[in-house]
Design a protein around this motif. Sequence first.
Motif, short mmCIF file in Angstrom:
data_model
loop_
_atom_site.label_atom_id
_atom_site.label_comp_id
_atom_site.label_asym_id
_atom_site.label_seq_id
_atom_site.Cartn_x
_atom_site.Cartn_y
_atom_site.Cartn_z
N CYS A 189 0.84 -1.20 0.00
CA CYS A 189 0.00 0.00 0.00
C CYS A 189 0.87 1.25 0.00
CB CYS A 189 -0.90 0.01 1.23
SG CYS A 189 -1.98 1.44 1.28
N TYR A 191 -0.61 4.30 0.48
CA TYR A 191 -1.24 5.30 1.35
C TYR A 191 -0.56 5.26 2.71
CZ TYR A 191 -4.87 6.06 -2.11
OH TYR A 191 -5.52 6.40 -3.27
N SER A 192 -0.90 6.20 3.55
CA SER A 192 -0.25 6.22 4.88
C SER A 192 -1.26 6.63 5.93
CB SER A 192 0.96 7.16 4.87
OG SER A 192 0.53 8.43 4.40
N CYS A 193 -2.37 5.89 5.99
CA CYS A 193 -3.40 6.19 6.99
C CYS A 193 -2.75 6.12 8.37
CB CYS A 193 -4.55 5.20 6.88
SG CYS A 193 -5.27 5.21 5.23
N TYR A 195 -3.48 5.32 11.30
CA TYR A 195 -3.73 4.25 12.28
C TYR A 195 -3.27 2.88 11.77
CZ TYR A 195 -7.46 3.79 8.91
OH TYR A 195 -8.15 3.66 7.72
N CYS A 196 -2.72 2.81 10.56
CA CYS A 196 -2.58 1.51 9.88
C CYS A 196 -1.14 1.03 9.79
CB CYS A 196 -3.18 1.62 8.48
SG CYS A 196 -3.11 0.06 7.58
N VAL A 198 -0.22 -1.46 7.76
CA VAL A 198 0.02 -2.17 6.50
C VAL A 198 1.22 -1.65 5.70
CG1 VAL A 198 -0.97 -2.63 4.21
CG2 VAL A 198 -2.24 -3.22 6.26
N PRO A 199 1.36 -0.31 5.53
CA PRO A 199 2.53 0.14 4.75
C PRO A 199 3.85 -0.33 5.39
CG PRO A 199 0.96 1.92 5.02
CD PRO A 199 0.49 0.81 5.91
N GLN A 233 -4.99 -4.74 -0.90
CA GLN A 233 -5.25 -3.83 0.21
C GLN A 233 -5.98 -2.60 -0.31
OE1 GLN A 233 -3.03 -5.70 2.32
NE2 GLN A 233 -4.64 -5.28 3.80
N THR A 234 -5.59 -2.17 -1.52
CA THR A 234 -6.29 -1.08 -2.23
C THR A 234 -6.46 -1.60 -3.66
OG1 THR A 234 -4.17 -0.07 -2.74
CG2 THR A 234 -5.31 0.78 -0.83
N HIS A 270 -10.24 1.60 -2.15
CA HIS A 270 -9.97 2.86 -1.45
C HIS A 270 -10.84 3.94 -2.10
CE1 HIS A 270 -8.11 6.41 0.18
NE2 HIS A 270 -7.39 5.65 0.99
N ARG A 309 -6.86 10.08 5.42
CA ARG A 309 -7.60 9.24 4.47
C ARG A 309 -7.67 9.85 3.06
NH1 ARG A 309 -8.33 4.07 4.49
NH2 ARG A 309 -10.43 4.18 3.61
S1 SF4 Z 1 -5.94 1.61 5.86
FE1 SF4 Z 1 -5.80 0.73 3.79
S2 SF4 Z 1 -5.26 2.47 2.48
FE2 SF4 Z 1 -4.80 3.10 4.59
S3 SF4 Z 1 -2.63 2.57 4.86
FE3 SF4 Z 1 -3.83 0.82 5.61
S4 SF4 Z 1 -3.95 -0.55 3.85
FE4 SF4 Z 1 -3.31 1.44 3.05
#
Ligand code: SF4
Length: 476
Positions: A189, A191-193, A195-196, A198-199, A233-234, A270, A309
Amino acid sequence: MSKPFDIEIASLTDALDPCCATALRPSSDARNDPGAKSFYIETFGCQMNVHDSEKVAGVLLARGYRPVDAAADADFLLYNTCSIREKAAQKVFQRLNDFKFAAKDNQKVIGVLGCVAQQEGEEIFERAPWVSLVCGSASYRNLPNLIEQVESGGRRVTGLDLDTDETFETEITRRDNPFRAYLTIIEGCDYSCSYCVVPHTRGPERSRASDSILVEVRRLADAGYTEIQLLGQTVNSYRDPSPRKWNFVDLLLAVAEIEGIRRVRFTTSHPNDFTREIVEAIDSTPALCDHIHLPVQSGSTRILREMRRTYTREQYLEKISWIHGARREFSLTTDVIVGFPGETEADFEETLTLLDAIQSDGVFAFKYSPRPNTPSLAMPDAIPEEEKSRRLAVLQERQRQIQIARNEKLVGARFEVLVDTHHTARSQWAGRTTSNRIVNFSTSRENFLGQYVQVHITRSAPNSLIGEEVQGGEAE
Ligand code: SF4
């Protein structure tokens, strides 16, 4: 009459259920040579993790391993982890303690995969020295090499590289779901939300070449699969890295055209990359399922900005208006986080009014909890736990009323259902419509798992529909 049943809101779609544990089970095509080394994979987390485990199983099958359905019987024990869960690392180390005794007594090899492997890295060897392999998902493409090192007696073998533009492709994928084939088209991913994780755990975004995806879909159709679920993920950020440079809609339309494929789903989208063209493609292509999972997370633009977001409440609502304006009746589901740091009562009220406006068929609602290596970890104005629980309960009740009203309107309708479950005790069958609604139904017929049938809806519940098979109304 058999008793109907209903399920929780969170089960209405299986978009990104973060807390399910799955053990990969042997299938009829598994190699069953009793002399071969055996493996067992335990999986936590989302569909991406489940499908990663299917591909890891394929790597092991290609190396001559055979799957077993109990950890105690395995020579090679793999634990595919998820860091979305609260106290994820702590739970992983508890489970690794269970595996410790097996490793000592039987010389088993133990490996940790997935998000917690990436997050904790070599620290896992310090706290669980009986582990031999630690590998994050961005390094799965190196698994054959890493497994070879472990087979040669290697200890502390790691795959923790995040800096990659490659995807994880396997010759063999050992799929467990006989009706719906998962297929990852984009990993990581960009993006850089705030709270997340995943990146940090899955690395940068990288798409798989369209040719390779289409070859796999054709193989799946030849193997009898009629429903494909494209994963990422997106997922809608897909950009074909091959010279033809397809976008997501190009790929969707091409997959939907493959002979034998009757249903194409995708998750998770997304909102930023959700275009009108996606709605138009679904509207004009029956094989593209009329269900969109579009996580909003909050109805307050101020909180969305804090969450990073990259869209506002108004922009999200505009995209929903495209869905509401479609000729086909779409089903919509979303994700919401309540109690993000600094969320006021007024922000929360905006989330409730957004749910009223979008009229979705399901919400995955979570209380915010901080995760390691995320920017929101350091944010001030934490919301007390009791208040988060209160907001969650209020939101769930509001959404429940929306679903009751929406589902009541479907009584009398007729749906095509792909049958995937038989509840023997209730003498009921269950399956999903193209809009991903769960339908429980009765019929006098037997043995038709995997078939498409027509069902007349006679009753509704908040999270499912109840009906009867239309005799003589079988789909082709
Ligand atoms: S919430 Fe989704 S879009 Fe945002 S950083 Fe995490 S995986 Fe990426």
